[in-house]
Design a protein around this motif. Structure first.
Motif, PDB file in Angstrom:
ATOM      1  N   CYS A   1       2.242   0.873   2.352  1.00 32.23           N
ATOM      2  CA  CYS A   1       1.172   1.790   1.958  1.00 32.23           C
ATOM      3  C   CYS A   1       1.814   3.092   1.471  1.00 32.23           C
ATOM      4  N   VAL A   2       1.542   3.467   0.211  1.00 31.54           N
ATOM      5  CA  VAL A   2       2.147   4.660  -0.375  1.00 31.54           C
ATOM      6  C   VAL A   2       1.209   5.858  -0.187  1.00 31.54           C
ATOM      7  N   VAL A   3       1.712   6.914   0.465  1.00 22.18           N
ATOM      8  CA  VAL A   3       0.890   8.113   0.673  1.00 22.18           C
ATOM      9  C   VAL A   3       1.619   9.353   0.170  1.00 22.18           C
ATOM     10  N   GLN A   4       0.838  10.444   0.055  1.00 23.25           N
ATOM     11  CA  GLN A   4       1.418  11.682  -0.463  1.00 23.25           C
ATOM     12  C   GLN A   4       2.285  12.386   0.582  1.00 23.25           C
ATOM     13  N   ASP A   5       1.750  12.521   1.819  1.00 24.52           N
ATOM     14  CA  ASP A   5       2.495  13.278   2.826  1.00 24.52           C
ATOM     15  C   ASP A   5       2.301  12.738   4.240  1.00 24.52           C
ATOM     16  N   THR A   6       3.081  13.265   5.174  1.00 23.65           N
ATOM     17  CA  THR A   6       3.042  12.785   6.554  1.00 23.65           C
ATOM     18  C   THR A   6       1.641  12.816   7.201  1.00 23.65           C
ATOM     19  N   PRO A   7       0.852  13.892   7.027  1.00 19.46           N
ATOM     20  CA  PRO A   7      -0.481  13.897   7.644  1.00 19.46           C
ATOM     21  C   PRO A   7      -1.320  12.688   7.230  1.00 19.46           C
ATOM     22  N   ASP A   8      -1.075  12.166   6.004  1.00 21.75           N
ATOM     23  CA  ASP A   8      -1.823  11.000   5.544  1.00 21.75           C
ATOM     24  C   ASP A   8      -1.464   9.775   6.386  1.00 21.75           C
TER      25      ASP A   8
ATOM     26  N   GLU B   1       5.197  -7.975  -0.570  1.00 19.58           N
ATOM     27  CA  GLU B   1       4.254  -8.683  -1.442  1.00 19.58           C
ATOM     28  C   GLU B   1       3.169  -7.791  -2.020  1.00 19.58           C
ATOM     29  N   GLU B   2       2.798  -6.747  -1.223  1.00 19.12           N
ATOM     30  CA  GLU B   2       1.702  -5.893  -1.679  1.00 19.12           C
ATOM     31  C   GLU B   2       2.026  -4.420  -1.459  1.00 19.12           C
ATOM     32  N   VAL B   3       1.664  -3.619  -2.440  1.00 16.10           N
ATOM     33  CA  VAL B   3       1.777  -2.169  -2.292  1.00 16.10           C
ATOM     34  C   VAL B   3       0.369  -1.584  -2.373  1.00 16.10           C
ATOM     35  N   ILE B   4      -0.028  -0.842  -1.310  1.00 18.52           N
ATOM     36  CA  ILE B   4      -1.348  -0.205  -1.300  1.00 18.52           C
ATOM     37  C   ILE B   4      -1.165   1.261  -1.679  1.00 18.52           C
ATOM     38  N   LEU B   5      -1.850   1.706  -2.709  1.00 20.96           N
ATOM     39  CA  LEU B   5      -1.768   3.118  -3.100  1.00 20.96           C
ATOM     40  C   LEU B   5      -2.892   3.876  -2.409  1.00 20.96           C
ATOM     41  N   ALA B   6      -2.514   4.784  -1.491  1.00 24.63           N
ATOM     42  CA  ALA B   6      -3.516   5.577  -0.771  1.00 24.63           C
ATOM     43  C   ALA B   6      -3.297   7.048  -1.120  1.00 24.63           C
ATOM     44  N   LEU B   7      -3.535   7.366  -2.400  1.00 28.57           N
ATOM     45  CA  LEU B   7      -3.331   8.749  -2.854  1.00 28.57           C
ATOM     46  C   LEU B   7      -4.684   9.428  -3.028  1.00 28.57           C
ATOM     47  N   SER B   8      -4.682  10.763  -2.956  1.00 27.62           N
ATOM     48  CA  SER B   8      -5.946  11.504  -3.092  1.00 27.62           C
ATOM     49  C   SER B   8      -6.554  11.265  -4.469  1.00 27.62           C
ATOM     50  N   PRO B   9      -7.905  11.165  -4.547  1.00 21.52           N
ATOM     51  CA  PRO B   9      -8.544  10.907  -5.839  1.00 21.52           C
ATOM     52  C   PRO B   9      -8.634  12.152  -6.707  1.00 21.52           C
TER      53      PRO B   9
ATOM     54  N   LEU C   1       5.577  -0.909 -11.001  1.00 26.76           N
ATOM     55  CA  LEU C   1       5.561  -2.007 -10.020  1.00 26.76           C
ATOM     56  C   LEU C   1       5.137  -3.327 -10.644  1.00 26.76           C
ATOM     57  N   LYS C   2       4.199  -3.225 -11.607  1.00 20.88           N
ATOM     58  CA  LYS C   2       3.722  -4.444 -12.277  1.00 20.88           C
ATOM     59  C   LYS C   2       4.895  -5.159 -12.931  1.00 20.88           C
ATOM     60  N   ALA C   3       5.848  -4.363 -13.448  1.00 17.88           N
ATOM     61  CA  ALA C   3       7.029  -4.942 -14.084  1.00 17.88           C
ATOM     62  C   ALA C   3       7.854  -5.735 -13.072  1.00 17.88           C
ATOM     63  N   LEU C   4       7.745  -5.348 -11.777  1.00 20.16           N
ATOM     64  CA  LEU C   4       8.484  -6.052 -10.732  1.00 20.16           C
ATOM     65  C   LEU C   4       7.699  -7.256 -10.205  1.00 20.16           C
ATOM     66  N   GLY C   5       6.479  -7.426 -10.702  1.00 23.66           N
ATOM     67  CA  GLY C   5       5.654  -8.549 -10.290  1.00 23.66           C
ATOM     68  C   GLY C   5       5.098  -8.418  -8.885  1.00 23.66           C
ATOM     69  N   ILE C   6       4.773  -7.188  -8.476  1.00 23.35           N
ATOM     70  CA  ILE C   6       4.220  -6.957  -7.140  1.00 23.35           C
ATOM     71  C   ILE C   6       2.711  -6.753  -7.257  1.00 23.35           C
ATOM     72  N   LYS C   7       1.976  -7.223  -6.242  1.00 21.15           N
ATOM     73  CA  LYS C   7       0.536  -6.983  -6.214  1.00 21.15           C
ATOM     74  C   LYS C   7       0.291  -5.523  -5.822  1.00 21.15           C
ATOM     75  N   VAL C   8      -0.465  -4.821  -6.662  1.00 22.54           N
ATOM     76  CA  VAL C   8      -0.742  -3.412  -6.371  1.00 22.54           C
ATOM     77  C   VAL C   8      -2.240  -3.249  -6.115  1.00 22.54           C
ATOM     78  N   THR C   9      -2.593  -2.633  -4.983  1.00 21.41           N
ATOM     79  CA  THR C   9      -4.002  -2.364  -4.692  1.00 21.41           C
ATOM     80  C   THR C   9      -4.173  -0.873  -4.444  1.00 21.41           C
ATOM     81  N   THR C  10      -5.432  -0.416  -4.489  1.00 18.49           N
ATOM     82  CA  THR C  10      -5.680   0.988  -4.164  1.00 18.49           C
ATOM     83  C   THR C  10      -6.847   1.052  -3.185  1.00 18.49           C
ATOM     84  N   ILE C  11      -6.862   2.064  -2.349  1.00 17.53           N
ATOM     85  CA  ILE C  11      -7.939   2.167  -1.362  1.00 17.53           C
ATOM     86  C   ILE C  11      -9.269   2.381  -2.083  1.00 17.53           C
TER      87      ILE C  11
END
Lengths: 370, 206
Positions: B88-95, B144-152, B167-177
């Motif tokens: 899960c990719v986030v902006q900062d530690t509090p997230d 297998e999956e990367v979840i993008l949990a960044l502020s809208p 990431l798409k170039a690496l063939g990974i499934k990318v989702t967003t919250i």
């Protein structure tokens, strides 16, 4: 809706003034520098919570005083409503409606709609395309909050994209994947801005044409053209100008380049119109602005006419006064530096009106017709 | 004779005020109040505070893999009990803390340390973006999956777009919250953009 009375304390050249108005026509007569425009400016302030001549609040305080206050008593839907604007040097200005302070001054805008016509301010006609975009954006924003939000977001995305282009140039590199999201944002938001502007102009154009025809007595025909990169093939335009963007370090396509061209008998007014014609054009724009707000908001805005008689020939002046004195308009405030001219114009008018003499920051009733 | 001007506040107090008022959300007045409060307390309690601050600077570590703050080298990203195939990719530690508190996520995290914003001079190279890619490439078991949990926000969206593209170039499934109406919120008070988006991205009711 109309303004019943105003009370000024230490605003511009007024030490203290309390004036009761006619609900229809009010005319301020006095020499240059007497304070006629400042009185209109105070009314403008009650509506927009700022001065019309872009003066800072600090500059609006009477010389050697440390605060000002403007209190307006409006009549709206048979109810009395008071607006109080006060500012003390070094403090936050306070805007209150019926004694209740606002959290943000912007919430007040549009509650007591007002249109100011000051023909000496011909920036809209003679200035840059940015002046024209600002003029129309201000009108649309008063009736469409999401337009304003999209516009702010667009400008933010533009700033980001331009910063990025600058960084590419400074670091002598280029990353298409990094530029693309900003281009996407501009395309999405720009499309929304374009559609609202296009729709707006379609509604606005007939209003403008009608008012100019009435003012000029059909002497010239006018047109307004809206030119935008978004009218066709915007994605391709963006792709084509990418090289140019990188060299110039800024975005060369988009709604921030939109232009509104004012035409008279097929020629640009900016270049070919006489001073009088430019003034008539400006007045027609403002009257169309008035009509647009009236139609959209369902109330007649207050109309402020500052020094409109200068450089207009007698025929145009008479047409104009006849028009604004008609039922289509509500409460009107006019200034004139030549009392005898206004007195003879208003003598021909049947409507209720009130003439005031303004001199050195004092306002006195000169004549009242009911 | 003119009265002597009091030398107030004393220099030591002034120093303390200046340092404390550098903290976000604290102005000079609050800083003064805090300083006077600390002076009234037992000596021990202020010493505890200084020790805590010193330790904070000296002993805290950032995980070299996921960039979370931690006081041990045993970061979550080395815990086998977590799902090692999801990041899960986030902006900062509090997230991270916010998501952990939901108890709904068992995978790993990756803290970017910010979002892309050219105005502020922040580009992908200033964030932990490259380390995300190399981490995925080297992963075993494979991510297998990367979840993008960044502020809208515009910057959050831009960053998400940039990462997705790579990431798409690496063939990974990318989702967003998901984005939409908060639970317990009144529909009529939702802003148009959020409401419009939640209509567009509606889900099947079951």
């Amino acid at each position: 809706m109309h303004l019943q009375s105003i009370r000024l304390i230490q605003y511009k050249n007024y030490k203290e003034a309390h004036v009761a108005f006619s609900s229809q026509i009010n005319c301020f007569l006095g020499e240059n520098g007497s304070g006629k425009t400042n009185l209109l400016d105070a009314i403008f302030y009650l509506s927009f919570t700022k001065s019309a001549d872009q003066a800072q609040d600090l500059q609006c305080i009477l010389h050697e005083a440390d605060f000002f206050s403007i209190k307006g008593t409006f009549s709206q839907n048979q109810k009395e409503r008071t607006v109080l604007c006060a500012y003390q040097a070094g403090k936050k200005k306070s805007i209150k409606l019926d004694n209740k302070p606002y959290k943000r001054a912007s919430e007040h805008i549009g509650k007591f709609p007002t249109v100011l016509i000051a023909p000496n301010d011909t920036d809209v006609i003679r200035g840059t395309s940015e002046d024209r975009r600002k003029f129309f954006d201000a009108i649309i924003s008063q009736v469409n909050q999401s337009y304003l939000n999209n516009l702010i977001a667009y400008n933010h995305a533009l700033k980001q994209r331009n910063s990025l282009l600058k960084q590419f140039a400074e670091q002598d590199r280029f990353d298409a994947d990094l530029l693309e999201p900003f281009t996407r944002q501009l395309l999405d938001l720009g499309q929304k801005v374009y559609e609202v502007r296009k729709e707006f102009i379609a509604v606005f154009k007939p209003l403008l044409v009608k008012h100019y025809a009435m003012l000029s007595g059909q002497r010239e025909t006018i047109e307004i053209d809206y030119e935008s990169d978004f009218s066709e093939g915007i994605e391709e335009k963006f792709r084509h100008s990418q090289k140019k963007d990188l060299i110039l370090k800024r975005t060369n396509r988009g709604t921030h380049k939109d232009e509104f061209v004012f035409l008279m008998d097929g020629k640009p007014v900016k270049k070919f119109g006489s001073q009088g014609q430019q003034k008539s054009y400006l007045i027609a724009l403002k009257l169309a602005n008035f009509d647009f707000l009236k139609n959209e908001l369902g109330v007649k805005p207050i109309l402020l006419l500052d020094d409109i008689f200068d450089k207009l020939d007698d025929l145009r002046i008479e047409k104009l006064i006849q028009m604004v004195a008609s039922d289509a308009f509500g409460q009107i405030f006019v200034t004139d530096a030549r009392p005898e001219r206004s007195i003879s114009i208003f003598e021909k008018i049947k409507q209720e009106h009130k003439l005031f003499t303004v001199s050195q920051g004092k306002v006195e009733v000169r004549k009242q017709i009911q | 004779m003119p009265a002597t001007i009091l030398n107030f506040p004393p220099k030591i107090v002034e120093n303390a005020i200046e340092e404390i008022s550098k903290l976000p959300g604290i102005g000079r007045k609050t800083a003064l109040r805090l300083v006077l409060y600390l002076l009234k307390q037992e000596k021990e309690s202020t010493e505890n505070l200084t020790t805590a601050l010193t330790q904070l600077r000296e002993d805290i570590q950032y995980c070299g893999t996921c960039h979370i703050i931690s006081d041990t080298t045993d970061c979550t990203c080395r815990t086998v009990t977590r799902d090692l195939t999801t990041i899960c990719v986030v902006q900062d530690t509090p997230d991270v803390m916010a998501i952990e508190n939901t108890h709904q996520y068992k995978g790993l995290y990756h803290v970017l340390g910010g979002v892309i914003s050219p105005i502020e001079g922040i580009g992908p190279e200033d964030l932990h973006i490259d380390s995300l890619f190399s981490r995925i490439e080297k992963s075993d078991p494979k991510v297998e999956e990367v979840i993008l949990a960044l502020s809208p926000t515009m910057e959050g969206d831009t960053t998400a777009f940039y990462i997705t593209k790579k990431l798409k170039a690496l063939g990974i499934k990318v989702t967003t919250i998901a984005r939409g109406i908060p639970i317990g919120g009144e529909l009529e008070y939702a802003d148009e953009v959020t409401l419009g988006r939640s209509i567009l991205t509606r889900t099947i009711y079951d």
